[in-house]
Design an enzyme around this catalytic site. Structure first.
Site, PDB file in Angstrom:
ATOM      1  N   HIS A   1       0.874  -1.179   0.000  1.00 50.08           N
ATOM      2  CA  HIS A   1       0.000   0.000   0.000  1.00 50.08           C
ATOM      3  C   HIS A   1       0.912   1.231   0.000  1.00 50.08           C
ATOM      4  O   HIS A   1       2.019   1.186   0.528  1.00 50.08           O
ATOM      5  CB  HIS A   1      -0.844  -0.047   1.283  1.00 50.08           C
ATOM      6  CG  HIS A   1      -1.890   1.012   1.399  1.00 50.08           C
ATOM      7  ND1 HIS A   1      -1.604   2.300   1.806  1.00 50.08           N
ATOM      8  CD2 HIS A   1      -3.225   0.982   1.186  1.00 50.08           C
ATOM      9  CE1 HIS A   1      -2.728   3.000   1.838  1.00 50.08           C
ATOM     10  NE2 HIS A   1      -3.729   2.222   1.459  1.00 50.08           N
TER      11      HIS A   1
ATOM     12  N   ASP B   1       3.116  -4.210   8.317  1.00 52.79           N
ATOM     13  CA  ASP B   1       1.877  -3.465   8.097  1.00 52.79           C
ATOM     14  C   ASP B   1       0.729  -4.463   8.250  1.00 52.79           C
ATOM     15  O   ASP B   1       0.458  -5.263   7.351  1.00 52.79           O
ATOM     16  CB  ASP B   1       1.913  -2.843   6.691  1.00 52.79           C
ATOM     17  CG  ASP B   1       0.567  -2.254   6.282  1.00 52.79           C
ATOM     18  OD1 ASP B   1      -0.419  -2.444   7.014  1.00 52.79           O
ATOM     19  OD2 ASP B   1       0.516  -1.622   5.212  1.00 52.79           O
TER      20      ASP B   1
ATOM     21  N   GLN C   1      -4.424  -5.135   7.095  1.00 56.69           N
ATOM     22  CA  GLN C   1      -5.419  -6.066   6.551  1.00 56.69           C
ATOM     23  C   GLN C   1      -5.367  -7.439   7.208  1.00 56.69           C
ATOM     24  O   GLN C   1      -6.068  -8.346   6.773  1.00 56.69           O
ATOM     25  CB  GLN C   1      -5.215  -6.224   5.030  1.00 56.69           C
ATOM     26  CG  GLN C   1      -5.423  -4.955   4.233  1.00 56.69           C
ATOM     27  CD  GLN C   1      -6.880  -4.524   4.144  1.00 56.69           C
ATOM     28  OE1 GLN C   1      -7.788  -5.271   4.490  1.00 56.69           O
ATOM     29  NE2 GLN C   1      -7.105  -3.305   3.697  1.00 56.69           N
TER      30      GLN C   1
ATOM     31  N   LYS D   1     -10.403  -0.776  10.552  1.00 59.76           N
ATOM     32  CA  LYS D   1     -10.477  -2.027   9.780  1.00 59.76           C
ATOM     33  C   LYS D   1     -10.699  -3.217  10.712  1.00 59.76           C
ATOM     34  O   LYS D   1     -10.755  -4.364  10.278  1.00 59.76           O
ATOM     35  CB  LYS D   1      -9.192  -2.224   8.971  1.00 59.76           C
ATOM     36  CG  LYS D   1      -8.995  -1.171   7.877  1.00 59.76           C
ATOM     37  CD  LYS D   1      -7.783  -1.483   7.056  1.00 59.76           C
ATOM     38  CE  LYS D   1      -7.256  -0.298   6.271  1.00 59.76           C
ATOM     39  NZ  LYS D   1      -8.088   0.090   5.144  1.00 59.76           N
TER      40      LYS D   1
ATOM     41  N   CYS E   1      -4.832   2.294  -3.671  1.00 62.29           N
ATOM     42  CA  CYS E   1      -3.611   2.879  -3.078  1.00 62.29           C
ATOM     43  C   CYS E   1      -2.450   1.883  -3.157  1.00 62.29           C
ATOM     44  O   CYS E   1      -1.638   1.795  -2.226  1.00 62.29           O
ATOM     45  CB  CYS E   1      -3.834   3.315  -1.631  1.00 62.29           C
ATOM     46  SG  CYS E   1      -5.146   4.511  -1.448  1.00 62.29           S
TER      47      CYS E   1
END
Ligand code: C6P
Length: 410
Positions: A127, A204, A207, A230, A368
């Site tokens: 991302h 990261d 997700q 999220k 993104c």
């Protein structure tokens, strides 16, 4: 085997008020969970309760409301600590989200630990939030950013990674689950190899946290970032986890109130962890809301929820094969709840609009993640992203919607 009984799924859906509405005259089918998740009643109630009863500033007032707000705010930090199995609550830094967490490490760790000639590895499927902060840091320090190649099926090229890991690599910053492809990256292996090479690792987790339990100590991640929104929590709140031994020597990211120990016009000394990285009044309600979201999740059987998400993915794959005319972008063996595709011959934005007219919410565009889409030779995709409150019937509804789009557009 879905993992969740029909009754259990209906009970879960009943907890999410926003799911029960019509959009454009059709029942909402919300398949944009990768962008943000809907909030359970428990989170909404926690926010309302806080603002109705306890609203105050934290760590400041000598009054009851401030004490209550501070207690809930710090309890929320401990809830996050337990949720990701951090060793200490001070290792949990509140941020606005994944983006700010990564920027914090780039600004604070990066500027003090990197110099010209050093290298940072990211994957080719990042991302923008895990690309641009490092690019800016490289411009400032003379370090070099290098992407680890992504294979044609959307998996990371681990052999190429091993070759790229030279002594100049000081940081490896990797997305756990790609928001554009759905690929689950083997972060435990990535971290182990990086550590063997003497590099630090940032994950990261934007997700991944919503799909299974994270154990930062078992992973041995140096830094781990995620966003509350999220994870069924509010927007504007996120987390940076960092090993205390690494965070405690870092300079502040932003300066002002809360993060100081003593200020005079001659000299300011800074607070310890975690407050040194939390300048200004924090998102108190956001932290409390995020803790409520985590409590909600912890009350579920997350193994069953994950099995249900697998069933949704399997139904998508089956329907896609029957449907034809779809180009799937990202076919890794291990994927999590993200299905990116193109309806051959149709623009993703047109498909998105036609689906929306049928009450079906998906995301379209570059997500993104422009570099990885450029690798696949597409400017954008249609992305359906699932979570545990989605039903198999909603996957079928998506394909009914796509059938209409195909009739209309092709
Ligand atoms: N992805 C999506 O629709 P923030 O905006 O800070 O909460 O999260 C940024 C971010 C970082 N990494 C990954 C892997 C992400 O997926 C996201 C956010 C959303 O895919 C909005 S672009």
């Amino acid at each position: 085997m879905s993992g969740l009984s029909a009754a259990a799924l209906q009970a879960i859906r009943a907890d999410f008020p926003a799911l029960h509405q019509e959009v454009n005259g059709k029942p909402l089918v919300y398949l944009d969970n990768g962008a943000t998740t809907q909030k359970p009643r428990a989170v909404i109630d926690a926010l309302v309760r806080y603002y109705e009863h306890d609203n105050s500033n934290v760590h400041r007032g000598a009054h009851t409301l401030s004490d209550r707000a501070t207690e809930q705010f710090e309890n929320a930090r401990q809830t996050v600590q337990r949720f990701i199995n951090a060793a200490r609550a001070e290792e949990i830094i509140w941020t606005r989200g994944t983006t700010e967490s990564i920027n914090l490490i780039a600004a604070s760790w990066g500027r003090t630990h990197l110099q010209a000639g050093d290298r940072i590895l990211v994957t080719g499927m990042e991302h923008h939030a895990n690309i641009v902060p490092w690019q800016v840091l490289c411009e400032q320090t003379g370090a070099v950013l290098q992407p680890i190649p992504v294979k044609e099926n959307g998996e990371l090229d681990m052999a190429a990674y091993a070759e790229l890991l030279t002594p100049e690599v000081k940081l490896v910053s990797v997305v756990h689950v790609s928001n554009a492809l759905g690929t689950i990256n083997p972060v435990a292996d990535i971290i182990r190899l990086a550590h063997d090479n003497g590099a630090r690792v940032m994950i990261d987790g934007a997700q991944s946290v919503a799909h299974w339990d994270i154990d930062v100590q078992a992973l041995d991640a140096d830094f781990f970032a995620f966003s509350g929104h999220k994870l069924f929590g509010p927007t504007g709140i996120g987390v940076l986890y960092g090993k205390a031994g690494l965070l405690q020597d870092l300079p502040p990211y932003q300066t002002g109130g809360e993060m100081i120990e003593h200020v005079s016009f001659e000299k300011t000394t800074f607070n310890g962890l975690p407050y040194r990285f939390e300048a200004g009044t924090p998102n108190i309600a956001g932290a409390i809301g995020l803790a409520a979201a985590i409590d909600y999740l912890k009350a579920q059987d997350r193994v069953l929820l994950a099995a249900h998400e697998d069933a949704l993915m399997a139904r998508f794959a089956q329907r896609a094969e029957e449907f034809g005319d779809l180009r799937i972008i990202g076919e890794a063996a291990h994927k999590a709840s993200v299905c990116s595709f193109l309806l051959q011959g149709a623009h993703p934005a047109d498909v998105g609009t036609l689906l929306d007219q049928q009450g079906i919410a998906v995301r379209t565009g570059h997500h993104c993640a422009m570099p990885v889409l450029a690798q696949f030779g597409v400017p954008g995709t249609v992305r359906a992203s699932f979570t545990f409150y989605n039903t198999l019937e909603e996957v079928d509804a998506l394909f009914k919607g796509l059938e209409k789009a195909r009739m209309f557009l092709l």
